[in-house]
Design a protein around this motif. Structure first.
Motif, PDB file in Angstrom:
ATOM      1  N   PHE A   1       6.150  12.352  -0.207  1.00  0.00           N
ATOM      2  CA  PHE A   1       4.757  12.596   0.187  1.00  0.00           C
ATOM      3  C   PHE A   1       4.002  11.312   0.494  1.00  0.00           C
ATOM      4  CE2 PHE A   1       5.742  16.548  -1.995  1.00  0.00           C
ATOM      5  CZ  PHE A   1       5.146  17.480  -1.179  1.00  0.00           C
ATOM      6  N   THR A   2       4.460  10.188  -0.043  1.00  0.00           N
ATOM      7  CA  THR A   2       3.849   8.899   0.250  1.00  0.00           C
ATOM      8  C   THR A   2       4.941   7.866   0.486  1.00  0.00           C
ATOM      9  OG1 THR A   2       3.740   8.213  -2.083  1.00  0.00           O
ATOM     10  CG2 THR A   2       1.825   9.384  -1.183  1.00  0.00           C
ATOM     11  N   VAL A   3       4.617   6.853   1.258  1.00  0.00           N
ATOM     12  CA  VAL A   3       5.540   5.743   1.454  1.00  0.00           C
ATOM     13  C   VAL A   3       4.810   4.439   1.165  1.00  0.00           C
ATOM     14  CG1 VAL A   3       7.031   6.876   3.125  1.00  0.00           C
ATOM     15  CG2 VAL A   3       5.004   5.651   3.929  1.00  0.00           C
ATOM     16  N   SER A   4       5.540   3.479   0.636  1.00  0.00           N
ATOM     17  CA  SER A   4       4.995   2.153   0.384  1.00  0.00           C
ATOM     18  C   SER A   4       5.176   1.310   1.634  1.00  0.00           C
ATOM     19  CB  SER A   4       5.724   1.509  -0.798  1.00  0.00           C
ATOM     20  OG  SER A   4       5.373   0.131  -0.918  1.00  0.00           O
ATOM     21  N   ILE A   5       4.101   0.651   2.062  1.00  0.00           N
ATOM     22  CA  ILE A   5       4.189  -0.231   3.215  1.00  0.00           C
ATOM     23  C   ILE A   5       3.608  -1.593   2.854  1.00  0.00           C
ATOM     24  CG2 ILE A   5       3.905   1.728   4.781  1.00  0.00           C
ATOM     25  CD1 ILE A   5       1.106   0.612   5.460  1.00  0.00           C
TER      26      ILE A   5
ATOM     27  N   ILE B   1       7.883  -0.759   6.209  1.00  0.00           N
ATOM     28  CA  ILE B   1       8.041   0.317   5.230  1.00  0.00           C
ATOM     29  C   ILE B   1       9.034  -0.120   4.156  1.00  0.00           C
ATOM     30  CG2 ILE B   1       8.746   2.716   4.873  1.00  0.00           C
ATOM     31  CD1 ILE B   1       7.857   3.327   7.687  1.00  0.00           C
ATOM     32  N   ASN B   2       8.599  -0.046   2.906  1.00  0.00           N
ATOM     33  CA  ASN B   2       9.401  -0.561   1.797  1.00  0.00           C
ATOM     34  C   ASN B   2      10.298   0.509   1.179  1.00  0.00           C
ATOM     35  OD1 ASN B   2       7.956  -3.037   2.093  1.00  0.00           O
ATOM     36  ND2 ASN B   2       6.292  -2.171   0.868  1.00  0.00           N
ATOM     37  N   HIS B   3      11.078   1.187   2.013  1.00  0.00           N
ATOM     38  CA  HIS B   3      12.003   2.215   1.555  1.00  0.00           C
ATOM     39  C   HIS B   3      13.323   2.049   2.299  1.00  0.00           C
ATOM     40  CE1 HIS B   3       9.073   4.974  -0.548  1.00  0.00           C
ATOM     41  NE2 HIS B   3       8.242   4.251   0.187  1.00  0.00           N
ATOM     42  N   GLU B   4      14.393   2.588   1.716  1.00  0.00           N
ATOM     43  CA  GLU B   4      15.660   2.616   2.430  1.00  0.00           C
ATOM     44  C   GLU B   4      15.529   3.524   3.647  1.00  0.00           C
ATOM     45  OE1 GLU B   4      18.242   0.801   1.814  1.00  0.00           O
ATOM     46  OE2 GLU B   4      17.450  -0.087  -0.031  1.00  0.00           O
ATOM     47  N   GLU B   5      16.140   3.138   4.753  1.00  0.00           N
ATOM     48  CA  GLU B   5      15.989   3.886   5.997  1.00  0.00           C
ATOM     49  C   GLU B   5      16.549   5.303   5.918  1.00  0.00           C
ATOM     50  OE1 GLU B   5      17.534   1.757   9.305  1.00  0.00           O
ATOM     51  OE2 GLU B   5      15.777   0.443   9.452  1.00  0.00           O
TER      52      GLU B   5
ATOM     53  N   VAL C   1       0.836  -1.200   0.000  1.00  0.00           N
ATOM     54  CA  VAL C   1       0.000   0.000   0.000  1.00  0.00           C
ATOM     55  C   VAL C   1       0.872   1.251   0.000  1.00  0.00           C
ATOM     56  CG1 VAL C   1      -1.765   1.276   1.285  1.00  0.00           C
ATOM     57  CG2 VAL C   1      -1.759  -1.206   1.350  1.00  0.00           C
ATOM     58  N   ASP C   2       0.456   2.283  -0.746  1.00  0.00           N
ATOM     59  CA  ASP C   2       1.076   3.599  -0.655  1.00  0.00           C
ATOM     60  C   ASP C   2       0.233   4.462   0.279  1.00  0.00           C
ATOM     61  OD1 ASP C   2       3.140   2.978  -2.285  1.00  0.00           O
ATOM     62  OD2 ASP C   2       2.419   4.056  -4.044  1.00  0.00           O
ATOM     63  N   VAL C   3       0.858   4.989   1.338  1.00  0.00           N
ATOM     64  CA  VAL C   3       0.144   5.772   2.345  1.00  0.00           C
ATOM     65  C   VAL C   3       0.711   7.189   2.390  1.00  0.00           C
ATOM     66  CG1 VAL C   3      -0.424   5.943   4.801  1.00  0.00           C
ATOM     67  CG2 VAL C   3      -0.283   3.695   3.706  1.00  0.00           C
ATOM     68  N   ASN C   4      -0.151   8.170   2.535  1.00  0.00           N
ATOM     69  CA  ASN C   4       0.281   9.568   2.582  1.00  0.00           C
ATOM     70  C   ASN C   4       1.095   9.866   3.842  1.00  0.00           C
ATOM     71  OD1 ASN C   4      -1.015  10.184   0.198  1.00  0.00           O
ATOM     72  ND2 ASN C   4      -2.863  10.942   1.179  1.00  0.00           N
ATOM     73  N   VAL C   5       2.087  10.747   3.693  1.00  0.00           N
ATOM     74  CA  VAL C   5       2.874  11.245   4.820  1.00  0.00           C
ATOM     75  C   VAL C   5       2.378  12.651   5.147  1.00  0.00           C
ATOM     76  CG1 VAL C   5       5.164  11.895   5.645  1.00  0.00           C
ATOM     77  CG2 VAL C   5       4.886   9.884   4.181  1.00  0.00           C
TER      78      VAL C   5
ATOM     79  N   THR D   1      14.261  11.068   8.283  1.00  0.00           N
ATOM     80  CA  THR D   1      14.323  10.043   7.256  1.00  0.00           C
ATOM     81  C   THR D   1      13.276   8.966   7.516  1.00  0.00           C
ATOM     82  OG1 THR D   1      15.930   8.661   8.426  1.00  0.00           O
ATOM     83  CG2 THR D   1      16.796  10.471   7.031  1.00  0.00           C
ATOM     84  N   VAL D   2      13.222   8.001   6.622  1.00  0.00           N
ATOM     85  CA  VAL D   2      12.289   6.883   6.782  1.00  0.00           C
ATOM     86  C   VAL D   2      12.519   6.167   8.105  1.00  0.00           C
ATOM     87  CG1 VAL D   2      11.704   4.595   5.870  1.00  0.00           C
ATOM     88  CG2 VAL D   2      11.914   6.546   4.309  1.00  0.00           C
TER      89      VAL D   2
END
Length: 217
Positions: free
Chosen positions: A127-131, A168-172, A103-107, A156-157
């Motif tokens: 603006f959004t992060v994939s989780i 969270i599917n992003h680099e930290e 899911v992409d969720v708004n930040v 940061t993430v």
């Protein structure tokens, strides 16, 4: 998240009910898809849809009652008329509450940064992060408190709080928000502006099952 019932009708066998006709009758054309269900074109009442989204939230679980057969779904995408702001079409992903989805969720930034009060310029590149999460643990948004953020500081993430409920599917080290010094603002004013601004669809998020096949209209 709570689940509420939204009535829908299968439009596969409907003759003469084109999308424009459905909309004129106060309905929204939609499609239900998923890895374990056949893609099914349906339509729902615009009024019932608005009431449901208000009740369960943009990321809520909906029990879609398609001609008497109920299926848990989440809304993955929608098309909106830019002139009158009406919903033109909606996509629903059939889910199993125990299965994880991407899911992409708004930040959402909360508070006024101390660095901005000192003349710094706030930049939000993410603006959004994939989780990855089970449907019941999908947050409506990720809130980030920037109150204590000073000039030349970043979040940061790794600073995002997952409460252990999702991944969270992003680099930290990916930057979520930073405060640039005042001199950078002068460079921006002279034309050396970094890409920024709000996403095209602040409410929307792209969602897909972790192992789902592509949906079909």
């Amino acid at each position: 998240m709570m689940s509420t019932v939204l009535s829908a009708k299968n439009r596969s066998g409907e003759q003469g009910l084109r999308p424009k006709q459905l909309r004129r009758q106060g309905n929204i054309p939609a499609v239900v898809y998923g890895s374990k269900v056949d893609s099914t074109p349906v339509y729902i009442s615009s009024a019932d849809f608005a009431k449901t989204i208000k009740e369960v939230g943009r990321n809520g679980i909906i029990s879609l009652d398609i001609d008497g057969a109920k299926q848990d779904v989440i809304m993955t995408d929608y098309q909106r008329d830019t002139i009158n702001n009406e919903i033109l079409h909606a996509d629903f992903l059939a889910i199993d509450k125990s299965s994880k989805v991407n899911v992409d969720v708004n930040v959402v930034l909360v508070g006024e940064a101390a660095g901005v009060k000192d003349g710094g310029v706030l930049q939000q590149p993410l603006f959004t992060v994939s989780i990855t999460s089970t449907p019941e643990n999908i947050p409506s948004a990720l809130e980030v408190d920037v109150t204590n953020l000073q000039v030349n500081e970043t979040l940061t993430v790794a600073d995002l709080n997952t409460e252990g409920k999702y991944e969270i599917n992003h680099e930290e080290d990916e930057v979520v928000v930073s405060i640039l010094p005042p001199k950078v603002e002068e460079e921006i004013d002279t034309g050396e502006q970094q890409d920024g601004g709000a996403p095209d669809n602040e409410e929307g998020r792209e969602t897909e099952p972790s192992d789902a096949s592509e949906k079909e209209e």
